[in-house]
Design a protein around this motif. Structure first.
Motif, PDB file in Angstrom:
ATOM      1  N   UNK A 166       1.611 -12.162  -2.510  1.00  0.00           N
ATOM      2  CA  UNK A 166       3.104 -12.500  -2.741  1.00  0.00           C
ATOM      3  C   UNK A 166       3.318 -11.976  -0.788  1.00  0.00           C
ATOM      4  N   UNK A 167       3.114 -11.662  -0.031  1.00  0.00           N
ATOM      5  CA  UNK A 167       3.485 -11.537   1.225  1.00  0.00           C
ATOM      6  C   UNK A 167       2.242 -10.513   1.278  1.00  0.00           C
ATOM      7  N   UNK A 168       1.658 -11.363   2.931  1.00  0.00           N
ATOM      8  CA  UNK A 168       0.564 -11.001   4.137  1.00  0.00           C
ATOM      9  C   UNK A 168       1.501 -10.132   5.368  1.00  0.00           C
ATOM     10  N   UNK A 169       0.863  -8.777   4.952  1.00  0.00           N
ATOM     11  CA  UNK A 169       1.683  -8.250   6.768  1.00  0.00           C
ATOM     12  C   UNK A 169       3.187  -7.398   6.459  1.00  0.00           C
ATOM     13  N   UNK A 170       3.652  -7.880   5.703  1.00  0.00           N
ATOM     14  CA  UNK A 170       5.207  -7.994   6.267  1.00  0.00           C
ATOM     15  C   UNK A 170       6.068  -8.308   4.379  1.00  0.00           C
ATOM     16  N   UNK A 171       6.581  -7.217   3.931  1.00  0.00           N
ATOM     17  CA  UNK A 171       6.932  -7.641   2.177  1.00  0.00           C
ATOM     18  C   UNK A 171       8.691  -6.655   2.186  1.00  0.00           C
ATOM     19  N   UNK A 172       9.131  -7.950   1.593  1.00  0.00           N
ATOM     20  CA  UNK A 172      10.390  -7.476   1.368  1.00  0.00           C
ATOM     21  C   UNK A 172      10.955  -6.760  -0.294  1.00  0.00           C
ATOM     22  N   UNK A 173      11.218  -5.539  -0.537  1.00  0.00           N
ATOM     23  CA  UNK A 173      11.414  -4.775  -1.455  1.00  0.00           C
ATOM     24  C   UNK A 173      12.733  -4.509  -1.785  1.00  0.00           C
ATOM     25  N   UNK A 174      13.524  -5.271  -2.830  1.00  0.00           N
ATOM     26  CA  UNK A 174      14.666  -5.172  -3.271  1.00  0.00           C
ATOM     27  C   UNK A 174      15.237  -4.337  -4.854  1.00  0.00           C
ATOM     28  N   UNK A 175      15.820  -3.447  -4.738  1.00  0.00           N
ATOM     29  CA  UNK A 175      15.734  -2.646  -6.135  1.00  0.00           C
ATOM     30  C   UNK A 175      16.904  -3.478  -6.890  1.00  0.00           C
ATOM     31  N   UNK A 176      16.455  -4.197  -8.431  1.00  0.00           N
ATOM     32  CA  UNK A 176      17.174  -4.849  -9.196  1.00  0.00           C
ATOM     33  C   UNK A 176      17.235  -3.707 -10.746  1.00  0.00           C
ATOM     34  N   UNK A 219      21.060   1.086   0.662  1.00  0.00           N
ATOM     35  CA  UNK A 219      20.374   0.420   1.715  1.00  0.00           C
ATOM     36  C   UNK A 219      19.619  -0.375  -0.426  1.00  0.00           C
ATOM     37  N   UNK A 220      19.672  -1.675  -0.555  1.00  0.00           N
ATOM     38  CA  UNK A 220      19.434  -2.096  -1.754  1.00  0.00           C
ATOM     39  C   UNK A 220      18.382  -2.960  -1.687  1.00  0.00           C
ATOM     40  N   UNK A 221      17.799  -3.480  -0.235  1.00  0.00           N
ATOM     41  CA  UNK A 221      16.715  -3.799  -0.276  1.00  0.00           C
ATOM     42  C   UNK A 221      15.753  -3.515   1.652  1.00  0.00           C
ATOM     43  N   UNK A 222      15.213  -3.913   1.782  1.00  0.00           N
ATOM     44  CA  UNK A 222      13.965  -3.343   2.820  1.00  0.00           C
ATOM     45  C   UNK A 222      12.740  -4.014   2.681  1.00  0.00           C
ATOM     46  N   UNK A 223      12.580  -3.972   4.434  1.00  0.00           N
ATOM     47  CA  UNK A 223      11.704  -4.927   4.794  1.00  0.00           C
ATOM     48  C   UNK A 223      10.630  -3.832   5.536  1.00  0.00           C
ATOM     49  N   UNK A 224       9.017  -3.696   4.762  1.00  0.00           N
ATOM     50  CA  UNK A 224       8.170  -3.102   4.985  1.00  0.00           C
ATOM     51  C   UNK A 224       6.943  -3.735   5.612  1.00  0.00           C
ATOM     52  N   UNK A 225       6.018  -2.970   6.438  1.00  0.00           N
ATOM     53  CA  UNK A 225       4.844  -3.404   7.483  1.00  0.00           C
ATOM     54  C   UNK A 225       3.314  -3.144   5.567  1.00  0.00           C
ATOM     55  N   UNK A 233       3.969  17.695 -11.817  1.00  0.00           N
ATOM     56  CA  UNK A 233       4.483  16.604 -11.383  1.00  0.00           C
ATOM     57  C   UNK A 233       3.608  16.299 -10.075  1.00  0.00           C
ATOM     58  N   UNK A 234       3.189  14.693  -9.697  1.00  0.00           N
ATOM     59  CA  UNK A 234       3.074  14.732  -8.511  1.00  0.00           C
ATOM     60  C   UNK A 234       3.615  14.718  -7.425  1.00  0.00           C
ATOM     61  N   UNK A 235       3.552  13.997  -6.271  1.00  0.00           N
ATOM     62  CA  UNK A 235       4.004  15.035  -4.872  1.00  0.00           C
ATOM     63  C   UNK A 235       5.118  13.444  -5.015  1.00  0.00           C
ATOM     64  N   UNK A 236       5.791  13.673  -3.531  1.00  0.00           N
ATOM     65  CA  UNK A 236       6.991  12.388  -3.762  1.00  0.00           C
ATOM     66  C   UNK A 236       6.702  11.842  -2.596  1.00  0.00           C
ATOM     67  N   UNK A 237       6.546  11.419  -1.897  1.00  0.00           N
ATOM     68  CA  UNK A 237       6.326  10.540  -0.931  1.00  0.00           C
ATOM     69  C   UNK A 237       7.022   9.290  -0.204  1.00  0.00           C
ATOM     70  N   UNK A 238       7.520   9.622   1.397  1.00  0.00           N
ATOM     71  CA  UNK A 238       8.529   8.588   1.659  1.00  0.00           C
ATOM     72  C   UNK A 238       7.757   7.189   2.273  1.00  0.00           C
ATOM     73  N   UNK A 239       7.394   6.247   1.986  1.00  0.00           N
ATOM     74  CA  UNK A 239       7.366   5.202   3.353  1.00  0.00           C
ATOM     75  C   UNK A 239       7.858   5.314   4.603  1.00  0.00           C
ATOM     76  N   UNK A 240       7.677   4.745   5.511  1.00  0.00           N
ATOM     77  CA  UNK A 240       7.594   4.395   6.984  1.00  0.00           C
ATOM     78  C   UNK A 240       9.276   4.173   6.894  1.00  0.00           C
ATOM     79  N   UNK A 241      10.235   4.342   7.639  1.00  0.00           N
ATOM     80  CA  UNK A 241      11.903   4.062   7.991  1.00  0.00           C
ATOM     81  C   UNK A 241      12.424   3.899   6.367  1.00  0.00           C
ATOM     82  N   UNK A 242      11.828   5.227   5.254  1.00  0.00           N
ATOM     83  CA  UNK A 242      12.950   5.319   4.045  1.00  0.00           C
ATOM     84  C   UNK A 242      14.049   6.142   4.429  1.00  0.00           C
ATOM     85  N   UNK A 243      14.906   6.059   4.149  1.00  0.00           N
ATOM     86  CA  UNK A 243      16.393   6.441   4.253  1.00  0.00           C
ATOM     87  C   UNK A 243      16.222   8.217   3.339  1.00  0.00           C
TER      88      UNK A 243
END
Length: 164
Positions: free
Chosen positions: A67-77, A25-31, A1-11
């Motif tokens: 969709x977005x440049x430089x900043x992206x909002x990610x939301x769990x649905x 956390x249901x939503x986060x903003x990433x660079x 199975x593959x490795x799991x990596x967390x993005x920056x500022x991931x809980x």
């Protein structure tokens, strides 16, 4: 199975012993920069200058939509992650050496994969990796050292990836 990596500022992992003390956390903003094609989104993250906007511009030339440049909002649905433009972010993309270019923005789309542009892929056929975002595992790729990377990513968005 593959490795799991967390993005920056991931809980921390919800299964960790101190998870009860963490807010859900249901939503986060990433660079990160995000494009979509054929109803699926690709997220590009990495250090400043790693080529997030440049890769997005290549994919826009091949038919993707921004969709977005430089900043992206990610939301769990449910069991998926939706990528969208954060409120107030203008419909622009940076083109180094040219300036800020206007772009028609796409609607939010479910994230199919993420690309870590801070890591270069050394394997011809790399192992499957995942990135855990808001409790959902997303396919993770590293930047290709050579070859038609943007075209390959467009094909991945269009038709998916084979399972070994």
């Amino acid at each position: 199975m593959g490795a799991t990596v967390r993005p920056p500022n991931r809980p921390k992992d919800p299964a960790s012993p101190d998870a009860a003390a963490q807010p859900k956390v249901e939503s986060q903003r990433l660079h990160a920069t995000t494009v979509s094609h054929n109803g699926h989104a690709a997220l590009f993250f990495g250090p400043s200058g790693s080529g997030k906007s440049a890769l997005a511009l290549e994919m826009l030339a091949l038919g993707a939509q921004l969709i977005a440049d430089d900043q992206t909002r990610l939301t769990r649905q449910g069991g998926r992650i939706l990528a969208s433009k954060p409120d107030g972010l203008p419909p622009l993309i940076e083109a180094r050496g040219i300036g800020l270019l206007h772009a028609h923005l796409a609607a939010p789309a479910p994230l199919r994969f993420a690309v870590d542009l801070g890591q270069t892929e050394v394997e011809r056929l790399p192992p499957r990796r995942t990135l855990n975002i808001l409790g959902c595992d997303i396919a993770l790729l590293h930047k290709a050292a050579s070859g038609p990377f943007a075209a390959a990513l467009m094909q991945y968005l269009s038709a998916g990836r084979s399972t070994p």
